[in-house]
Motif scaffolding. Structure first.
Motif, PDB file in Angstrom:
ATOM      1  N   SER A  38       0.824  -1.200   0.000  1.00 46.70           N
ATOM      2  CA  SER A  38       0.000   0.000   0.000  1.00 46.70           C
ATOM      3  C   SER A  38       0.863   1.256   0.000  1.00 46.70           C
ATOM      4  O   SER A  38       1.690   1.454   0.888  1.00 46.70           O
ATOM      5  N   ILE A  39       0.651   2.107  -0.985  1.00 51.83           N
ATOM      6  CA  ILE A  39       1.381   3.383  -1.046  1.00 51.83           C
ATOM      7  C   ILE A  39       1.013   4.253   0.141  1.00 51.83           C
ATOM      8  O   ILE A  39       1.841   5.010   0.666  1.00 51.83           O
ATOM      9  N   TRP A  40      -0.241   4.146   0.618  1.00 53.17           N
ATOM     10  CA  TRP A  40      -0.684   4.954   1.757  1.00 53.17           C
ATOM     11  C   TRP A  40       0.054   4.581   3.029  1.00 53.17           C
ATOM     12  O   TRP A  40       0.253   5.435   3.901  1.00 53.17           O
ATOM     13  N   LEU A  41       0.474   3.348   3.162  1.00 50.73           N
ATOM     14  CA  LEU A  41       1.281   2.948   4.309  1.00 50.73           C
ATOM     15  C   LEU A  41       2.529   3.811   4.385  1.00 50.73           C
ATOM     16  O   LEU A  41       2.855   4.374   5.432  1.00 50.73           O
ATOM     17  N   TYR A  42       3.208   3.968   3.263  1.00 50.34           N
ATOM     18  CA  TYR A  42       4.453   4.736   3.224  1.00 50.34           C
ATOM     19  C   TYR A  42       4.201   6.241   3.347  1.00 50.34           C
ATOM     20  O   TYR A  42       5.018   6.959   3.926  1.00 50.34           O
ATOM     21  N   VAL A  43       3.065   6.697   2.842  1.00 46.83           N
ATOM     22  CA  VAL A  43       2.715   8.109   3.008  1.00 46.83           C
ATOM     23  C   VAL A  43       2.525   8.419   4.489  1.00 46.83           C
ATOM     24  O   VAL A  43       3.078   9.406   5.007  1.00 46.83           O
ATOM     25  N   PHE A  44       1.774   7.565   5.195  1.00 48.58           N
ATOM     26  CA  PHE A  44       1.532   7.812   6.615  1.00 48.58           C
ATOM     27  C   PHE A  44       2.802   7.633   7.446  1.00 48.58           C
ATOM     28  O   PHE A  44       3.017   8.361   8.420  1.00 48.58           O
ATOM     29  N   LEU A  45       3.656   6.688   7.075  1.00 47.04           N
ATOM     30  CA  LEU A  45       4.931   6.548   7.774  1.00 47.04           C
ATOM     31  C   LEU A  45       5.798   7.789   7.580  1.00 47.04           C
ATOM     32  O   LEU A  45       6.438   8.269   8.522  1.00 47.04           O
ATOM     33  N   ALA A  46       5.827   8.324   6.370  1.00 42.69           N
ATOM     34  CA  ALA A  46       6.597   9.544   6.102  1.00 42.69           C
ATOM     35  C   ALA A  46       6.025  10.729   6.882  1.00 42.69           C
ATOM     36  O   ALA A  46       6.783  11.529   7.446  1.00 42.69           O
ATOM     37  N   LEU A  47       4.701  10.835   6.923  1.00 42.32           N
ATOM     38  CA  LEU A  47       4.071  11.902   7.702  1.00 42.32           C
ATOM     39  C   LEU A  47       4.414  11.768   9.184  1.00 42.32           C
ATOM     40  O   LEU A  47       4.683  12.763   9.863  1.00 42.32           O
ATOM     41  N   MET A  48       4.415  10.544   9.669  1.00 40.63           N
ATOM     42  CA  MET A  48       4.733  10.299  11.069  1.00 40.63           C
ATOM     43  C   MET A  48       6.168  10.725  11.383  1.00 40.63           C
ATOM     44  O   MET A  48       6.414  11.454  12.353  1.00 40.63           O
ATOM     45  N   ILE A  49       7.108  10.323  10.562  1.00 43.35           N
ATOM     46  CA  ILE A  49       8.516  10.659  10.783  1.00 43.35           C
ATOM     47  C   ILE A  49       8.743  12.165  10.618  1.00 43.35           C
ATOM     48  O   ILE A  49       9.428  12.797  11.435  1.00 43.35           O
ATOM     49  N   GLY A  50       8.153  12.747   9.588  1.00 44.14           N
ATOM     50  CA  GLY A  50       8.285  14.190   9.388  1.00 44.14           C
ATOM     51  C   GLY A  50       7.687  14.973  10.537  1.00 44.14           C
ATOM     52  O   GLY A  50       8.269  15.968  11.002  1.00 44.14           O
ATOM     53  N   ASN A  51       6.546  14.527  11.021  1.00 44.55           N
ATOM     54  CA  ASN A  51       5.891  15.183  12.147  1.00 44.55           C
ATOM     55  C   ASN A  51       6.767  15.118  13.393  1.00 44.55           C
ATOM     56  O   ASN A  51       6.884  16.104  14.128  1.00 44.55           O
ATOM     57  N   CYS A  52       7.394  13.974  13.622  1.00 44.44           N
ATOM     58  CA  CYS A  52       8.287  13.848  14.787  1.00 44.44           C
ATOM     59  C   CYS A  52       9.466  14.809  14.672  1.00 44.44           C
ATOM     60  O   CYS A  52       9.883  15.413  15.669  1.00 44.44           O
ATOM     61  N   GLY A  53      10.001  14.970  13.477  1.00 43.86           N
ATOM     62  CA  GLY A  53      11.118  15.894  13.274  1.00 43.86           C
ATOM     63  C   GLY A  53      10.730  17.336  13.537  1.00 43.86           C
ATOM     64  O   GLY A  53      11.439  18.071  14.233  1.00 43.86           O
ATOM     65  N   ILE A  54       9.599  17.736  12.993  1.00 42.04           N
ATOM     66  CA  ILE A  54       9.117  19.113  13.204  1.00 42.04           C
ATOM     67  C   ILE A  54       8.819  19.338  14.682  1.00 42.04           C
ATOM     68  O   ILE A  54       9.187  20.369  15.255  1.00 42.04           O
ATOM     69  N   TYR A  55       8.186  18.356  15.303  1.00 39.66           N
ATOM     70  CA  TYR A  55       7.872  18.465  16.729  1.00 39.66           C
ATOM     71  C   TYR A  55       9.145  18.623  17.558  1.00 39.66           C
ATOM     72  O   TYR A  55       9.203  19.463  18.463  1.00 39.66           O
TER      73      TYR A  55
END
Length: 116
Positions: A38-55
């Motif tokens: 699922s491409i959405w799996l990787y989209v949500f994983l990227a959002l999760m990692i990016g969000n952690c970095g910004i946070y």
């Protein structure tokens, strides 16, 4: 007025952090439904990692304005946001125990705030 602005920044940062769990759960749902393809799996994983970095960057800037005890006491408001996302996004139910737990946490935050 500056103090209010600082608290708004603190709580917006906590709200941002709470979205990490939303992205994590959405990735988990995609994995359970469609597996690794699922491409959405990787989209949500990227959002999760990016969000952690910004946070992480934002958190370092925000805690400069507070004592650590105050900042970390307020961080427990994360539980409130998590429950809100569970109900609003994932249509989960809140139990009486969940509500009591949230009230206990918020009372603790209020007690810490009173003595700052």
């Amino acid at each position: 007025m500056e103090k209010v602005k600082n608290y708004i920044q603190l709580h917006l940062n906590i709200l941002l952090f709470s979205l990490t769990s939303v992205f994590s759960k959405m990735a988990s749902v995609q994995y359970n439904r469609h597996g690794l393809g699922s491409i959405w799996l990787y989209v949500f994983l990227a959002l999760m990692i990016g969000n952690c970095g910004i946070y992480a960057i934002a958190w370092q800037q925000v805690i400069k304005k507070f004592s650590l005890s105050t900042a970390y006491a307020n961080k427990s408001v994360y539980l409130l946001w998590s429950q809100i996302w569970a109900v609003v996004i994932f249509h989960e139910n809140l139990s009486v125990r969940n509500i009591i737990g949230i009230l206990v946490v918020l009372t603790g935050v209020w007690v810490v705030q009173r003595y700052e």
